[in-house]
Design a protein around this motif. Structure first.
Motif, PDB file in Angstrom:
ATOM      1  N   VAL A  77       6.630 -61.812   2.932  1.00 55.03           N
ATOM      2  CA  VAL A  77       6.112 -60.226   3.498  1.00 55.03           C
ATOM      3  C   VAL A  77       6.647 -58.756   3.716  1.00 55.03           C
ATOM      4  O   VAL A  77       5.691 -58.185   3.838  1.00 55.03           O
ATOM      5  CB  VAL A  77       5.163 -61.345   4.672  1.00 55.03           C
ATOM      6  N   ALA A  78       7.565 -59.262   3.818  1.00 53.02           N
ATOM      7  CA  ALA A  78       8.642 -58.068   4.393  1.00 53.02           C
ATOM      8  C   ALA A  78       8.960 -57.247   2.996  1.00 53.02           C
ATOM      9  O   ALA A  78       8.127 -56.348   3.377  1.00 53.02           O
ATOM     10  CB  ALA A  78      10.060 -58.745   4.764  1.00 53.02           C
ATOM     11  N   PHE A  79       8.847 -58.074   1.667  1.00 56.49           N
ATOM     12  CA  PHE A  79       8.779 -57.253   0.238  1.00 56.49           C
ATOM     13  C   PHE A  79       7.480 -56.403  -0.074  1.00 56.49           C
ATOM     14  O   PHE A  79       7.347 -55.639  -0.028  1.00 56.49           O
ATOM     15  CB  PHE A  79       9.465 -58.087  -0.629  1.00 56.49           C
ATOM     16  N   PHE A  80       6.332 -57.294   0.855  1.00 58.04           N
ATOM     17  CA  PHE A  80       5.094 -56.576   0.380  1.00 58.04           C
ATOM     18  C   PHE A  80       4.678 -55.425   1.416  1.00 58.04           C
ATOM     19  O   PHE A  80       4.470 -54.577   1.015  1.00 58.04           O
ATOM     20  CB  PHE A  80       3.749 -58.388   0.641  1.00 58.04           C
ATOM     21  N   ILE A  81       4.877 -55.948   2.515  1.00 56.26           N
ATOM     22  CA  ILE A  81       5.286 -54.846   3.493  1.00 56.26           C
ATOM     23  C   ILE A  81       5.672 -53.625   2.362  1.00 56.26           C
ATOM     24  O   ILE A  81       5.373 -51.814   2.747  1.00 56.26           O
ATOM     25  CB  ILE A  81       5.129 -55.134   4.818  1.00 56.26           C
ATOM     26  N   VAL A  82       7.007 -54.088   2.401  1.00 56.72           N
ATOM     27  CA  VAL A  82       7.804 -52.174   1.834  1.00 56.72           C
ATOM     28  C   VAL A  82       6.353 -52.327   0.723  1.00 56.72           C
ATOM     29  O   VAL A  82       6.738 -50.550   0.140  1.00 56.72           O
ATOM     30  CB  VAL A  82       9.295 -52.529   1.651  1.00 56.72           C
ATOM     31  N   PHE A  83       6.329 -52.928   0.637  1.00 53.99           N
ATOM     32  CA  PHE A  83       5.568 -52.367  -0.849  1.00 53.99           C
ATOM     33  C   PHE A  83       4.581 -51.432  -0.913  1.00 53.99           C
ATOM     34  O   PHE A  83       4.168 -50.143  -1.293  1.00 53.99           O
ATOM     35  CB  PHE A  83       5.470 -53.744  -2.043  1.00 53.99           C
ATOM     36  N   LEU A  84       3.716 -51.691   0.377  1.00 57.08           N
ATOM     37  CA  LEU A  84       2.665 -50.886   1.038  1.00 57.08           C
ATOM     38  C   LEU A  84       2.587 -49.558   1.575  1.00 57.08           C
ATOM     39  O   LEU A  84       2.280 -48.596   1.281  1.00 57.08           O
ATOM     40  CB  LEU A  84       1.599 -51.939   1.912  1.00 57.08           C
ATOM     41  N   MET A  85       4.033 -49.881   1.558  1.00 52.29           N
ATOM     42  CA  MET A  85       4.712 -48.685   2.672  1.00 52.29           C
ATOM     43  C   MET A  85       4.505 -47.098   1.169  1.00 52.29           C
ATOM     44  O   MET A  85       4.720 -46.028   1.818  1.00 52.29           O
ATOM     45  CB  MET A  85       5.508 -48.943   3.254  1.00 52.29           C
ATOM     46  N   ALA A  86       5.549 -48.026  -0.074  1.00 49.32           N
ATOM     47  CA  ALA A  86       5.673 -47.499  -0.365  1.00 49.32           C
ATOM     48  C   ALA A  86       4.245 -46.966  -1.488  1.00 49.32           C
ATOM     49  O   ALA A  86       4.960 -45.493  -1.864  1.00 49.32           O
ATOM     50  CB  ALA A  86       7.240 -47.466  -1.798  1.00 49.32           C
ATOM     51  N   VAL A  87       3.447 -47.565  -1.235  1.00 53.12           N
ATOM     52  CA  VAL A  87       2.274 -47.330  -1.781  1.00 53.12           C
ATOM     53  C   VAL A  87       1.344 -45.876  -1.184  1.00 53.12           C
ATOM     54  O   VAL A  87       0.951 -44.934  -1.631  1.00 53.12           O
ATOM     55  CB  VAL A  87       1.434 -47.984  -2.927  1.00 53.12           C
ATOM     56  N   LYS A  88       1.849 -46.031  -0.056  1.00 51.41           N
ATOM     57  CA  LYS A  88       0.717 -44.771   1.048  1.00 51.41           C
ATOM     58  C   LYS A  88       1.622 -43.724   0.930  1.00 51.41           C
ATOM     59  O   LYS A  88       1.247 -43.067   1.209  1.00 51.41           O
ATOM     60  CB  LYS A  88       0.992 -45.807   2.270  1.00 51.41           C
ATOM     61  N   SER A  89       2.992 -44.093   0.851  1.00 53.25           N
ATOM     62  CA  SER A  89       3.283 -42.532   0.963  1.00 53.25           C
ATOM     63  C   SER A  89       3.527 -42.066  -0.076  1.00 53.25           C
ATOM     64  O   SER A  89       4.192 -40.666  -0.425  1.00 53.25           O
ATOM     65  CB  SER A  89       5.002 -42.791   1.010  1.00 53.25           C
ATOM     66  N   GLY A  90       2.963 -42.218  -1.218  1.00 49.40           N
ATOM     67  CA  GLY A  90       3.342 -41.681  -2.637  1.00 49.40           C
ATOM     68  C   GLY A  90       4.041 -41.840  -3.881  1.00 49.40           C
ATOM     69  O   GLY A  90       4.065 -41.307  -4.503  1.00 49.40           O
ATOM     70  N   GLN A  91       4.294 -43.086  -3.873  1.00 45.04           N
ATOM     71  CA  GLN A  91       5.742 -42.537  -4.567  1.00 45.04           C
ATOM     72  C   GLN A  91       5.050 -43.656  -6.122  1.00 45.04           C
ATOM     73  O   GLN A  91       5.767 -42.670  -7.059  1.00 45.04           O
ATOM     74  CB  GLN A  91       6.769 -43.837  -4.103  1.00 45.04           C
ATOM     75  N   TYR A  92       4.564 -44.089  -6.456  1.00 44.66           N
ATOM     76  CA  TYR A  92       3.750 -44.593  -7.222  1.00 44.66           C
ATOM     77  C   TYR A  92       2.791 -43.144  -8.385  1.00 44.66           C
ATOM     78  O   TYR A  92       1.964 -43.555  -8.942  1.00 44.66           O
ATOM     79  CB  TYR A  92       3.232 -45.425  -7.179  1.00 44.66           C
ATOM     80  N   ASP A  93       2.633 -41.971  -7.581  1.00 49.69           N
ATOM     81  CA  ASP A  93       1.756 -40.854  -7.678  1.00 49.69           C
ATOM     82  C   ASP A  93       1.944 -40.352  -8.472  1.00 49.69           C
ATOM     83  O   ASP A  93       2.788 -39.398  -7.892  1.00 49.69           O
ATOM     84  CB  ASP A  93       0.987 -40.137  -6.735  1.00 49.69           C
ATOM     85  N   ASP A  94       1.850 -39.713  -9.395  1.00 47.22           N
ATOM     86  CA  ASP A  94       2.001 -39.382 -10.727  1.00 47.22           C
ATOM     87  C   ASP A  94       1.115 -38.974 -11.877  1.00 47.22           C
ATOM     88  O   ASP A  94       1.429 -39.387 -13.347  1.00 47.22           O
ATOM     89  CB  ASP A  94       3.958 -39.908 -12.197  1.00 47.22           C
ATOM     90  N   ASP A  95       0.166 -38.381 -12.103  1.00 44.20           N
ATOM     91  CA  ASP A  95      -0.687 -38.050 -12.459  1.00 44.20           C
ATOM     92  C   ASP A  95      -0.172 -36.827 -13.711  1.00 44.20           C
ATOM     93  O   ASP A  95      -1.329 -37.004 -15.114  1.00 44.20           O
ATOM     94  CB  ASP A  95      -2.222 -37.183 -12.033  1.00 44.20           C
ATOM     95  N   TYR A  96       0.338 -36.316 -13.595  1.00 46.05           N
ATOM     96  CA  TYR A  96       0.559 -35.650 -14.969  1.00 46.05           C
ATOM     97  C   TYR A  96       1.679 -35.803 -15.768  1.00 46.05           C
ATOM     98  O   TYR A  96       1.653 -35.935 -17.464  1.00 46.05           O
ATOM     99  CB  TYR A  96       1.808 -33.823 -14.706  1.00 46.05           C
TER     100      TYR A  96
END
Length: 54
Positions: free
Chosen positions: A16-35
């Motif tokens: 659950v802790a790793f899942f929460i950290v993953f969700l925080m990373a996704v919400k912060s935009g760490q995986y957003d790379d469109d270019y």
């Protein structure tokens, strides 16, 4: 037998802790790379040509 319950509880908490950290990373935009994916194939050809010239 009680060790199984302890290990199971700890593993669920860690999961659950790793899942929460993953969700925080996704919400912060760490995986957003469109270019980069759209132009990656253009840059790879230039790198191959430079290596063959040397």
């Amino acid at each position: 037998m009680s060790v199984i319950y302890i290990v199971l509880t700890v593993s669920v908490i860690v999961g659950v802790a790793f899942f929460i950290v993953f969700l925080m990373a996704v919400k912060s935009g760490q995986y957003d790379d469109d270019y980069t994916p759209s132009v990656r194939m253009l840059f790879e050809d230039e790198l191959v040509k430079e290596k063959t010239k040397q």
